[in-house]
Scaffold this motif. Structure first.
Motif, PDB file in Angstrom:
ATOM      1  N   LEU A  21       0.756  -1.075   0.008  1.00 42.94           N
ATOM      2  CA  LEU A  21       0.052   0.129  -0.045  1.00 42.94           C
ATOM      3  C   LEU A  21       0.870   1.173   0.101  1.00 42.94           C
ATOM      4  O   LEU A  21       0.589   2.322  -0.706  1.00 42.94           O
ATOM      5  CB  LEU A  21      -0.813   0.180   1.132  1.00 42.94           C
ATOM      6  N   LYS A  22       2.167   1.315   0.630  1.00 49.17           N
ATOM      7  CA  LYS A  22       3.000   2.349   0.917  1.00 49.17           C
ATOM      8  C   LYS A  22       3.422   2.687  -0.535  1.00 49.17           C
ATOM      9  O   LYS A  22       3.648   3.807  -1.102  1.00 49.17           O
ATOM     10  CB  LYS A  22       4.136   2.060   1.609  1.00 49.17           C
ATOM     11  N   GLY A  23       3.555   1.850  -1.375  1.00 54.31           N
ATOM     12  CA  GLY A  23       4.068   1.986  -2.619  1.00 54.31           C
ATOM     13  C   GLY A  23       3.135   2.891  -3.576  1.00 54.31           C
ATOM     14  O   GLY A  23       3.384   3.860  -4.277  1.00 54.31           O
ATOM     15  N   PHE A  24       1.749   2.324  -3.293  1.00 55.04           N
ATOM     16  CA  PHE A  24       0.830   2.990  -4.062  1.00 55.04           C
ATOM     17  C   PHE A  24       0.237   4.437  -3.454  1.00 55.04           C
ATOM     18  O   PHE A  24      -0.382   5.313  -4.365  1.00 55.04           O
ATOM     19  CB  PHE A  24      -0.801   2.113  -4.003  1.00 55.04           C
ATOM     20  N   GLU A  25       0.827   5.005  -2.585  1.00 53.75           N
ATOM     21  CA  GLU A  25       1.001   6.356  -2.157  1.00 53.75           C
ATOM     22  C   GLU A  25       1.180   7.174  -3.105  1.00 53.75           C
ATOM     23  O   GLU A  25       0.707   8.172  -3.215  1.00 53.75           O
ATOM     24  CB  GLU A  25       1.336   6.389  -0.909  1.00 53.75           C
ATOM     25  N   PHE A  26       2.133   6.687  -3.830  1.00 53.12           N
ATOM     26  CA  PHE A  26       2.877   7.358  -5.008  1.00 53.12           C
ATOM     27  C   PHE A  26       1.748   7.861  -6.033  1.00 53.12           C
ATOM     28  O   PHE A  26       1.869   9.109  -6.297  1.00 53.12           O
ATOM     29  CB  PHE A  26       4.361   6.837  -5.477  1.00 53.12           C
ATOM     30  N   VAL A  27       0.746   6.846  -6.433  1.00 49.07           N
ATOM     31  CA  VAL A  27      -0.001   7.273  -7.438  1.00 49.07           C
ATOM     32  C   VAL A  27      -0.965   8.075  -6.909  1.00 49.07           C
ATOM     33  O   VAL A  27      -1.268   9.097  -7.601  1.00 49.07           O
ATOM     34  CB  VAL A  27      -0.559   5.662  -7.833  1.00 49.07           C
ATOM     35  N   LEU A  60       8.721  -7.357 -16.669  1.00 51.12           N
ATOM     36  CA  LEU A  60       8.240  -6.161 -15.976  1.00 51.12           C
ATOM     37  C   LEU A  60       8.423  -6.166 -14.202  1.00 51.12           C
ATOM     38  O   LEU A  60       8.821  -5.464 -13.858  1.00 51.12           O
ATOM     39  CB  LEU A  60       6.802  -5.803 -16.212  1.00 51.12           C
ATOM     40  N   PHE A  61       8.296  -7.583 -13.953  1.00 49.37           N
ATOM     41  CA  PHE A  61       8.572  -7.623 -12.502  1.00 49.37           C
ATOM     42  C   PHE A  61       9.915  -7.526 -12.147  1.00 49.37           C
ATOM     43  O   PHE A  61      10.339  -6.790 -11.310  1.00 49.37           O
ATOM     44  CB  PHE A  61       8.093  -9.094 -12.177  1.00 49.37           C
ATOM     45  N   LEU A  62      10.955  -8.061 -12.989  1.00 54.41           N
ATOM     46  CA  LEU A  62      12.240  -7.844 -12.743  1.00 54.41           C
ATOM     47  C   LEU A  62      12.523  -6.250 -12.806  1.00 54.41           C
ATOM     48  O   LEU A  62      13.401  -5.758 -12.103  1.00 54.41           O
ATOM     49  CB  LEU A  62      13.211  -8.703 -13.953  1.00 54.41           C
ATOM     50  N   PHE A  63      12.003  -5.793 -13.892  1.00 55.61           N
ATOM     51  CA  PHE A  63      12.131  -4.321 -13.787  1.00 55.61           C
ATOM     52  C   PHE A  63      11.840  -3.483 -12.738  1.00 55.61           C
ATOM     53  O   PHE A  63      12.484  -2.700 -12.150  1.00 55.61           O
ATOM     54  CB  PHE A  63      11.469  -3.732 -15.115  1.00 55.61           C
ATOM     55  N   GLY A  64      10.566  -3.964 -12.193  1.00 52.40           N
ATOM     56  CA  GLY A  64      10.104  -3.343 -10.901  1.00 52.40           C
ATOM     57  C   GLY A  64      11.121  -3.649  -9.679  1.00 52.40           C
ATOM     58  O   GLY A  64      11.346  -2.650  -8.904  1.00 52.40           O
ATOM     59  N   SER A  74      13.999   3.800  -6.150  1.00 49.63           N
ATOM     60  CA  SER A  74      12.679   4.165  -6.184  1.00 49.63           C
ATOM     61  C   SER A  74      11.924   2.999  -5.681  1.00 49.63           C
ATOM     62  O   SER A  74      11.154   2.360  -6.467  1.00 49.63           O
ATOM     63  CB  SER A  74      12.491   3.987  -7.714  1.00 49.63           C
ATOM     64  N   LYS A  75      11.694   3.247  -4.240  1.00 49.20           N
ATOM     65  CA  LYS A  75      10.891   2.056  -3.704  1.00 49.20           C
ATOM     66  C   LYS A  75       9.496   2.075  -4.116  1.00 49.20           C
ATOM     67  O   LYS A  75       8.764   1.066  -4.291  1.00 49.20           O
ATOM     68  CB  LYS A  75      11.071   2.320  -2.195  1.00 49.20           C
ATOM     69  N   GLN A  76       8.795   3.155  -4.123  1.00 50.43           N
ATOM     70  CA  GLN A  76       7.420   3.410  -4.241  1.00 50.43           C
ATOM     71  C   GLN A  76       6.773   2.854  -5.792  1.00 50.43           C
ATOM     72  O   GLN A  76       6.263   2.046  -5.902  1.00 50.43           O
ATOM     73  CB  GLN A  76       6.998   4.685  -3.927  1.00 50.43           C
ATOM     74  N   PHE A  77       7.683   3.563  -6.774  1.00 52.60           N
ATOM     75  CA  PHE A  77       7.438   2.998  -8.070  1.00 52.60           C
ATOM     76  C   PHE A  77       7.674   1.508  -8.537  1.00 52.60           C
ATOM     77  O   PHE A  77       7.234   0.970  -8.909  1.00 52.60           O
ATOM     78  CB  PHE A  77       8.533   3.906  -9.180  1.00 52.60           C
ATOM     79  N   GLY A  78       8.953   1.081  -7.731  1.00 50.58           N
ATOM     80  CA  GLY A  78       9.188  -0.330  -7.808  1.00 50.58           C
ATOM     81  C   GLY A  78       8.244  -1.253  -7.412  1.00 50.58           C
ATOM     82  O   GLY A  78       7.724  -2.288  -7.917  1.00 50.58           O
ATOM     83  N   THR A  79       7.543  -0.777  -6.075  1.00 44.83           N
ATOM     84  CA  THR A  79       6.420  -1.523  -5.554  1.00 44.83           C
ATOM     85  C   THR A  79       5.275  -1.732  -6.597  1.00 44.83           C
ATOM     86  O   THR A  79       4.794  -2.754  -6.756  1.00 44.83           O
ATOM     87  CB  THR A  79       5.911  -1.159  -4.438  1.00 44.83           C
TER      88      THR A  79
END
Lengths: 357, 643
Positions: free
Chosen positions: B333-339, B378-382, B390-395
């Motif tokens: 969820l923390k990752g999606f805070e970025f969105v 894409l998963f590997l890219f993330g 870039s923790k949030q974008f990666g998540t």
């Protein structure tokens, strides 16, 4: 059609807001108030200013605070309108805001160069609050002790180069005299940028911006030249170079004629033969200084009022229409407030209003 | 929910306890200070006086910062390792820093001089480059007697006026170069007219630049001479730099030890400057999340008084904005805070949409880009982005890619090939079914947005919003029956409960039309229609009805992109096969195939990401999300940008 798509929402909003502008009756009622708190109370009951002034204690508001509050109200409206400008060109949008940031900058620099003592809370109230859109912190500039510190506080913004250039080209000038130099440079820069950015709006909008900003520049320069001829001893070339970089009706030959005129009387004659002869019909050498500003504003106001029918409903004209009319309204309310404060008779105050009652 | 409940907290502290209390507050890192004058009533604040900056650490801090500035060193600072309770000898530390400063001051000044000189040389090089096309000897320019040459620049906006104003004067203005801001000029005039000319130039904001006329030779020769001088200067600068570094490293342990301590103490006093005093007591006000406030309350000393008020109460009374702390548990969820934050910060009291964004975004991304192999890439890219910082974008990326892998199994697609059986359907074949699922998903997501809006409306006691707006209950009462009616009509040919549906639709339309007065009735206000009510409402309803339809149809893109993914693969595959028979075909085939995969992952990945964002922001958020909030910035040891 494109205009309708682009401006449909914002025009509707602007129409709704325009409905709240003060009516002639409102002005007549304001003129008949007996004190500044009475004026505040009247404004609290209007739709336009009810929200902003509503919760305040009318007896505690100083005349200058009132003007600041009204201008904050305008800024609030502009922010509201901006949420409708979704598909709009961002560069141009920002410039419409920067007008207010430049005003903040001018207030701060004026204070620093005048070396005045100030009350920080009072100054903070005079600054427009642009929130996240602001690129400078006027309070930080206020704290500068000399020209270098002003430039430091402006680093990273385009203002730094403008102000640095003004300081550098007038190295021998005393700080107090620099104020007008810097303000002139900032106004010049803003106008040039606005006209430049309007290129991205499409031909019809660009033409509207050029007409509205251009006429404003024309009127400003005419007023400026009157002051030059009355107070300063500038050579024609120096006067010409101090003019704004863009005009609408004033062509070089007419500008030359105005700059070359020797003294106020000749200037007035030249103005009355130029493209704005109708506007300045009643101008004479004796009343030039006292009437020049008012006549110009009256013209701009009547142009703003008619701009929708002339320039089109669904265009950027609707934005200017509302904002300019409200600016003049605020000026008039400030004039009335000052007049009431000093006990001037309503009929005399009426003479000094932009709106013709 | 995930927007933390806030309290407005006032500390009343006796003088002896101030440092202690402030320390605790900063360590807790959950307090945002606020000026107490705006919270308390006027009678109380008129007897308060603002705290003068009485900071016993100011001198030593200044000396220390001077040294750090001159040596360009930033010591490590770990908030958790500071021990500020140990008493220190301020004077001796200050003396030591003073000594160190004296040691390096000369080197520092010399370094500055040399740097300035370097700038001058580079300035000359700059001008020399401007004049590069001239093949004349610069020394000759200074020999010109009968004409005065002035070299410099004006801002471009002043150029036209300058030319125009000086037409009738004995001045010749020649533009030699123009860059982004300035127009560079040679100005020729007669020696008699020089003074007047300078005044004219000054009025155009002209800045003179020194022509490099002390240098003989053509611009090219001058250039190589200056370039050597530049190198020598750089070496001298380095020598001074090393001297400074020697002093730094021989004292590094001392600096590293005391920097955090001094900084920490200084921050204690920075926080103190927000207080106001009654003479013997100090008041400090600010915002704190309710949970932390409660914990803090239990741990405060006896002689410190802590007053908690609910943030809503204060914000309503004093019309102040409450800062918003978005708190989501769990890395996902923390990752999606970025969105969410890209759109805006939730207003205080609003529902934090982040958990829903996480679910919806992930689902939509997978739906549109469903492939086991591409999802894995894409998963590997993330994961790579996550590791890189870039923790949030990666998540977000990893979450979306997992959905891609899932849908890869659903569609039976691996790197585009149909190697797996489709657990659900094959997009290219069952297009209709795909589109229908997409649209109904969209209707569901939109409805969910409206439900969130209703919840917000109830929380804010905004009855117009909750009941009568097109995004409120009236909207749902219109939307669902309409959807049911249309669905039944399309699939079964006839609509059950036709009359009930018609009644519901008409009632809800009327409610939406009259939302403003109805809302005013329910909240007990006077009915005030305002000017242009009917026009505004009429156009508003037209707009609303159209947007109900268009928003739902917008979700067809989910199916569309799932299709394009397959179709694009087919296209590249056909090209790969076409190329095989040709000479060297194997190489070309591999190239085309790889390029195709790159497009499918890279380009499509980007496009699908954007589309998912768009559907989230435009069709979902606009139903309920006001996003007018201001983020909560707790006062910590690190210096922040203070506004």
């Amino acid at each position: 059609m494109i205009g309708f798509v682009r401006y449909g929402g914002v025009s509707a909003k602007l129409y709704a807001l325009s409905g709240n502008l003060l009516t002639e009756d409102d002005y007549k009622n304001l003129l008949n108030q007996k004190s500044v708190p009475d004026i505040v109370r009247y404004l609290q009951s209007t739709k336009m200013y009810g929200d902003t002034l509503g919760t305040l204690n009318a007896d505690q508001i100083h005349r200058r605070d009132l003007e600041n509050l009204l201008e904050e109200d305008l800024l609030k409206d502009i922010k509201k309108i901006f949420s409708f400008f979704v598909t709009f060109d961002r560069n141009f949008m920002h410039l419409l805001f920067y007008r207010y940031e430049v005003e903040n900058l001018k207030i701060a620099i004026r204070s620093v160069l005048n070396k005045e003592e100030y009350n920080i809370n009072e100054m903070k109230r005079r600054f427009f609050d642009l929130g996240e859109r602001s690129t400078i912190d006027p309070v930080k500039i206020l704290g500068a002790k000399n020209q270098d510190e002003i430039l430091d506080a402006l680093s990273g913004t385009p203002y730094q180069e403008v102000v640095r250039n003004a300081f550098a080209s007038y190295k021998q000038t005393s700080p107090i005299n620099l104020i007008g130099i810097v303000e002139n440079a900032l106004d010049s820069w803003l106008l040039a940028k606005t006209i430049n950015a309007s290129k991205n709006l499409g031909t019809s909008d660009q033409a509207i911006v050029k007409e509205i900003e251009g006429e404003r520049a024309d009127i400003t320069d005419i007023e400026w030249l009157v002051r030059i001829k009355a107070f300063y001893d500038l050579k024609p070339e120096e006067a010409y170079n101090s003019l704004l970089p863009f005009h609408f009706r004033l062509r070089p030959d007419h500008l030359h004629a105005m700059c070359d005129s020797k003294g106020l009387k000749e200037l007035v004659d030249v103005i009355k033969e130029g493209p704005y002869s109708d506007v300045y019909k009643e101008l004479t050498e004796e009343n030039a200084l006292s009437r020049i500003t008012l006549l110009g504003r009256r013209y701009l106001r009547s142009k703003a009022k008619g701009s929708i029918t002339k320039l089109g409903n669904f265009s950027i004209a609707t934005y200017f229409h509302y904002v300019l009319l409200k600016e003049f309204e605020i000026m008039d309310v400030a004039t009335i407030t000052e007049g009431v404060r000093y006990g001037i008779k309503p009929d005399e105050i009426k003479e000094r209003l932009v709106i013709k009652l | 929910m995930a927007v933390s409940r806030m309290d407005n907290v006032t500390f009343v502290v006796p003088r002896e306890r101030v440092e202690d209390n402030n320390l605790k507050i900063i360590e807790a890192a959950s307090f945002e200070p606020h000026y107490v004058e705006e919270i308390l009533d006027n009678e109380i604040t008129s007897s308060l006086s603002k705290v003068q900056s009485e900071n016993p650490y100011r001198q030593v801090y200044t000396e220390m910062m001077n040294f750090l500035k001159m040596s360009e060193y930033k010591p490590p600072f770990d908030e958790k390792e500071i021990n500020l309770y140990e008493p220190i000898d301020i004077d001796s530390i200050e003396k030591k820093f003073k000594l160190m400063n004296e040691g390096i001051r000369n080197f520092f000044n010399r370094k500055n001089e040399l740097t300035k000189q370097l700038k001058d040389y580079e300035n000359v090089l700059f001008h020399v480059n401007i004049l590069a096309n001239l093949k004349i000897d610069l020394g000759d320019l200074s020999q010109i007697n009968r004409i005065k040459l002035i070299f410099g620049r004006v801002p471009i906006r002043n150029y036209d006026n300058l030319i125009e104003s000086s037409l009738k004067d004995p001045i010749l203005i020649l533009e030699v170069n123009r860059d982004r801001d300035n127009s560079w000029l040679f100005v020729f005039t007669s020696p008699d007219f020089e003074e007047a000319a300078r005044k004219i130039l000054q009025s155009a904001y002209f800045e003179e630049d020194a022509l490099p006329v002390d240098y003989t030779g053509t611009p090219k020769e001058v250039k190589s001479r200056i370039e050597s001088l530049v190198e020598i200067t750089k070496i001298s600068i380095n020598e001074n730099d090393f001297a400074i570094k020697k002093v730094l490293y021989s004292n590094k342990e001392f600096i590293d030890k005391y920097y955090p301590i001094i900084l920490g103490h200084k921050r204690v006093y920075d926080l103190h400057s927000f207080s106001s005093s009654t003479g013997s007591l100090y008041l400090l006000n600010g915002w704190m999340p309710s949970k932390e406030a409660k914990k803090f309350f239990e741990e405060t000393e006896e002689d410190v008084l802590m007053i908690n008020e609910s943030a809503e109460k204060i914000s309503k009374q004093k019309k102040i904005e409450v800062p918003v702390k978005v708190e989501n548990r769990g890395g996902w969820l923390k990752g999606f805070e970025f969105v969410t934050k890209m759109f805006g910060i939730p207003s205080y009291g609003e529902v934090d949409p982040t958990p829903f964004v996480a679910a919806f975004f992930t689902f939509m991304f997978g739906f549109m880009l469903g492939d086991v192999g591409h999802g894995a890439i894409l998963f590997l890219f993330g994961y790579f982005m996550y590791k890189k910082g870039s923790k949030q974008f990666g998540t977000v990326m990893m979450s979306a890619a997992s959905a891609s892998i899932f849908f890869g199994f659903m569609y039976g697609s691996v790197f585009g090939f149909e190697w797996l059986p489709a657990l659900w359907l094959r997009p290219i074949i069952q297009i209709n079914q795909l589109m229908i699922v997409g649209i109904y998903y969209g209707i569901g997501m939109i409805s969910f947005g409206m439900i969130l809006n209703i919840i917000n409306g109830f929380r804010q006691r905004n009855w117009e919003k909750a009941f009568f707006s097109p995004e409120g209950i009236a909207g749902l009462v219109f939307y669902w029956p309409a959807v049911i009616a249309v669905s039944f009509y399309l699939f079964e040919g006839k609509v059950p409960y036709m009359n009930l549906i018609i009644v519901l639709i008409i009632v809800s339309l009327i409610a939406m039309l009259l939302k403003k007065p109805l809302g005013q009735i329910v909240s007990g206000e006077k009915i005030n229609l305002g000017e242009g009510f009917w026009v505004e409402t009429g156009f508003g309803m037209f707009d609303t009805l159209i947007s109900f339809l268009s928003n739902a149809i917008s979700y067809v893109r989910l199916a569309a992109f799932a299709l394009t993914h397959e179709a694009l693969f087919e296209a590249f595959w056909i090209m790969t096969l076409m190329v095989l028979p040709a000479r060297g075909g194997d190489v070309w085939a591999i190239l085309i195939f790889l390029m195709g995969q790159l497009v499918l992952v890279g380009l499509e990945g980007l496009v699908v990401f954007i589309q998912s964002l768009r559907l989230t922001y435009y069709e979902f958020f606009t139903k309920f999300f006001e996003a007018g909030g201001r983020e909560f910035h707790p006062f910590t040891f690190s210096e922040e940008k203070r506004v």
